[in-house]
Structures are given as structure tokens and as C-alpha cells.
Design a protein around this motif. Structure first.
Motif, short mmCIF file in Angstrom:
data_model
loop_
_atom_site.label_atom_id
_atom_site.label_comp_id
_atom_site.label_asym_id
_atom_site.label_seq_id
_atom_site.Cartn_x
_atom_site.Cartn_y
_atom_site.Cartn_z
N GLU A 77 0.83 -1.20 0.00
CA GLU A 77 0.00 0.00 0.00
C GLU A 77 0.87 1.25 0.00
O GLU A 77 1.90 1.31 0.66
N TYR A 78 0.42 2.25 -0.74
CA TYR A 78 1.10 3.54 -0.82
C TYR A 78 0.07 4.65 -0.66
O TYR A 78 -1.05 4.54 -1.16
N VAL A 79 0.47 5.70 0.03
CA VAL A 79 -0.38 6.87 0.19
C VAL A 79 0.30 8.06 -0.46
O VAL A 79 1.41 8.45 -0.06
N LEU A 80 -0.33 8.61 -1.48
CA LEU A 80 0.22 9.79 -2.14
C LEU A 80 -0.26 11.03 -1.42
O LEU A 80 -1.44 11.17 -1.12
N GLY A 81 0.68 11.94 -1.16
CA GLY A 81 0.36 13.24 -0.60
C GLY A 81 0.89 14.32 -1.52
O GLY A 81 1.36 14.04 -2.63
N LYS A 82 0.82 15.55 -1.06
CA LYS A 82 1.26 16.67 -1.87
C LYS A 82 2.71 16.50 -2.32
O LYS A 82 3.58 16.16 -1.53
N ASN A 83 2.95 16.72 -3.62
CA ASN A 83 4.28 16.65 -4.24
C ASN A 83 4.85 15.23 -4.30
O ASN A 83 6.05 15.04 -4.40
N ASP A 84 3.96 14.24 -4.25
CA ASP A 84 4.38 12.85 -4.44
C ASP A 84 4.13 12.44 -5.88
O ASP A 84 3.16 12.90 -6.52
N VAL A 85 4.99 11.57 -6.37
CA VAL A 85 4.85 11.02 -7.72
C VAL A 85 4.87 9.50 -7.62
O VAL A 85 5.78 8.93 -7.01
N LEU A 86 3.88 8.85 -8.20
CA LEU A 86 3.82 7.40 -8.23
C LEU A 86 3.98 6.96 -9.68
O LEU A 86 3.20 7.37 -10.55
N VAL A 87 5.00 6.13 -9.94
CA VAL A 87 5.23 5.62 -11.28
C VAL A 87 4.90 4.13 -11.31
O VAL A 87 5.49 3.34 -10.57
N ILE A 88 3.94 3.77 -12.14
CA ILE A 88 3.48 2.39 -12.23
C ILE A 88 3.92 1.83 -13.58
O ILE A 88 3.56 2.36 -14.63
N LEU A 89 4.71 0.76 -13.53
CA LEU A 89 5.27 0.19 -14.74
C LEU A 89 4.33 -0.85 -15.34
O LEU A 89 3.51 -1.44 -14.63
N PRO A 90 4.43 -1.11 -16.63
CA PRO A 90 3.59 -2.12 -17.28
C PRO A 90 3.74 -3.48 -16.60
O PRO A 90 4.84 -3.87 -16.21
N GLY A 91 2.64 -4.18 -16.46
CA GLY A 91 2.67 -5.49 -15.82
C GLY A 91 2.39 -5.46 -14.34
O GLY A 91 2.21 -6.49 -13.70
N SER A 92 2.36 -4.25 -13.76
CA SER A 92 2.10 -4.13 -12.32
C SER A 92 0.63 -4.42 -12.02
O SER A 92 -0.25 -4.10 -12.81
N ILE A 93 0.40 -5.01 -10.84
CA ILE A 93 -0.96 -5.29 -10.39
C ILE A 93 -1.35 -4.21 -9.39
O ILE A 93 -0.68 -4.03 -8.38
#
Length: 303
Positions: A77-93
């Protein structure tokens, strides 16, 4: 289980929700955000809408401008807050668990590497390695502002009627954004040099990689311990110390994640799902699933 028979519902580029702020370049790039959308509309909560696990077929970068967003990515689990960047690569669930009504998210999805050009192999490998293990990164306000400037410049070019060089312009902006990403990785790694990765953490990472590869066929600790040339008792102790969770819980979570996807796919019966996950019979699968989820496989499938 063969890759082509993957039970996870795939999330394709064209399936990103239309918030009224969605722009598409051919089938290769999507720019979408919920900036300025009233918090009392469904578009905010449905910005990335799914109640079941999905597999991405493209690269997706989420920029959080304000508020919070909670996601589950490859069981973490990840929680994005202000100025966060989440990079999700192909194949990720992945799975979107919650998005606040005051949250503003910008998403850039790309189904091809053509738009960012031919990057150096070493940089591309560094990108993949970093975001595979560390998909969430915090950047400075200045870096976020620059990223949003590039994003709005891309939108402006795509919205400009009869502009003959959209590909070239968008490619240029994306290249700058990607090189900024390499700089963020470099800064992150430089700050992390003082933290020495210990043997136990490495064993935990290796264990999770093995589980991800073999959970559908193997649920015994002896199998994974054997692969790592360790005793099951020692490996169990290490996993508990590092993650504060039992190793069998990690294995179970992967099995249940797959089971949920299979059940929701509409392609298999409960009996077939149990067979695909190598349970000896439907009754054993049902007890295993209910103990983890709290309901029977059939009830979950029909719910």
C-alpha cells in the motif's frame, strides 16, 4: 499459469476515465487530471475507478498536487500526498483504494517508448530498477511546478487546432520530464547512500520475488527456503523481523490476490479457480479463501 491466460483485468490506456479533462494523442499518450473539478461530482472519486485488482499494460505516472490518494500496488500500500509522484510500470498489479474529495491528481500514461526517444540503456535500466522497487517518490515544490508546466505545455499543443508538429512538441516535453525523473532518482540515491542495505532486507526482497513468480504452484516454506539455500525456520524468522508479518501471510496474500482476480474475471467457476491455484479440492480452496477474505469464493464472485 501461462502469461496469456492471466486472469487479471487489464487496464489499457484507453480505459483511463474521462473527467472532462482527458486528452489523447493517437493510442500512445493520455493526459488526464481532475484539476478544478467540483468535489461533489462523481468524477473525483471515479478518477481511477476499480474495486478489483487490475494489470496495467502501459506506464502511468501520477502526480499528486494536493490531498491524498491510497493505492495498493503489487500487494504493497502507498499513500500519495502533496508533491508525491507514483510511477506504475507495465505489468504491475494495482488497485485504487481511496481518493480524497479534495485531492488533485495529474496522470500521464504512455503505451510506447517512442515518445520519449531512445534513452541511454544505462539510464533506462536505472529507471526500471528504481521504480520497480520504489514506485513512490517525493519531489520538491519547485520540481512539481516545473512538471506541471511541462504537463500544461503538452496539453496546450495537443489542444492547438491544425498544429502540424504535435508529435515533435510533445516528444520534446516528455523527454525533459523523463530526464528530470532521472535526476530525481539520482538525488534520492545520493541521499540514501548512508543507509547500508543489510543481508536480512535483501533476503526479504529475494523472498518476495520468488513468491511473486511461484505462488500459484508453491505455498510451502520449504520450497522458498530451498531456493534461497536456507532452512524454513531461519527464513521465517527473517521475514517476520524485516516485515513484521509472517512469511506465510505474504504467500497467502499473493494467492488471494490472484484468486480474487480469477473469480471476478467471469471466465472460471470456483472449482476451476481452485484447480488453477493448485488446491487439492474445492472444499480446501473455499476454507482457505474464507479464512483470508471473510466470505466464500462464490459470495465474493457474485458480490
Amino acid at each position: 499459469m501461462k502469461k496469456e491466460d492471466s486472469p487479471f483485468r487489464e487496464l489499457h490506456l484507453l480505459m483511463l476515465p474521462d473527467t472532462g479533462r482527458t486528452l489523447m494523442y493517437k493510442d500512445e499518450l493520455v493526459l488526464v487530471d481532475n484539476i478544478g473539478i467540483s468535489s461533489d461530482t462523481d468524477s473525483v472519486s471515479d478518477f481511477i475507478a476499480t474495486s478489483y485488482p487490475f494489470k496495467l499494460t502501459f506506464t502511468l505516472a501520477l502526480f499528486c498536487l494536493c490531498g491524498t490518494m491510497r493505492v495498493r500496488l503489487n500487494l504493497k500500500e502507498y499513500v500519495l500526498g502533496k508533491n508525491d509522484v507514483l510511477v506504475i510500470l507495465p505489468g504491475s498489479i494495482g488497485e485504487c483504494l481511496e481518493i480524497g474529495t479534495d485531492t488533485e491528481i495529474v496522470a500521464i500514461g504512455s503505451s510506447t517508448h517512442r515518445l520519449i526517444g531512445e534513452q541511454q540503456t544505462s539510464l533506462s535500466m536505472a529507471f526500471l530498477k528504481f521504480f520497480t522497487s520504489t514506485p513512490l517518490i517525493h519531489i520538491s515544490q519547485k520540481d512539481m511546478e516545473e512538471s506541471m508546466s511541462l504537463y500544461h505545455l503538452m496539453r496546450a499543443k495537443l489542444e492547438q487546432p491544425d498544429y502540424a508538429y504535435k508529435l515533435e512538441a510533445v516528444t520534446g516535453y516528455l523527454q525533459v520530464l523523463s530526464y528530470n525523473g532521472y535526476q530525481w532518482i539520482s538525488d534520492y540515491n545520493r541521499k540514501s547512500l548512508q543507509r547500508v542495505e543489510n543481508r536480512q532486507q535483501q533476503l526479504f526482497d529475494d523472498f518476495l520475488e520468488l513468491v511473486q513468480a511461484h505462488y500459484a504452484e508453491q505455498r510451502s516454506m520449504s520450497f522458498y527456503a530451498g531456493k534461497l539455500c536456507l532452512t524454513p525456520k531461519y527464513l521465517s524468522q527473517v521475514i517476520l523481523e524485516v516485515s513484521d508479518r509472517h512469511a506465510t501471510d505474504w504467500i497467502r496474500d499473493y494467492v488471494i490476490l490472484d484468486a480474487k482476480a480469477l473469480l471476478k474475471s467471469g471466465r472460471y467457476t470456483v472449482q476451476q479457480v481452485g484447480d488453477l491455484l493448485n488446491f487439492s479440492n474445492a472444499s480446501f480452496f473455499g476454507k482457505y479463501f474464507k479464512a483470508a477474505v471473510g466470505c466464500t469464493p462464490r459470495k465474493y464472485m457474485l458480490g
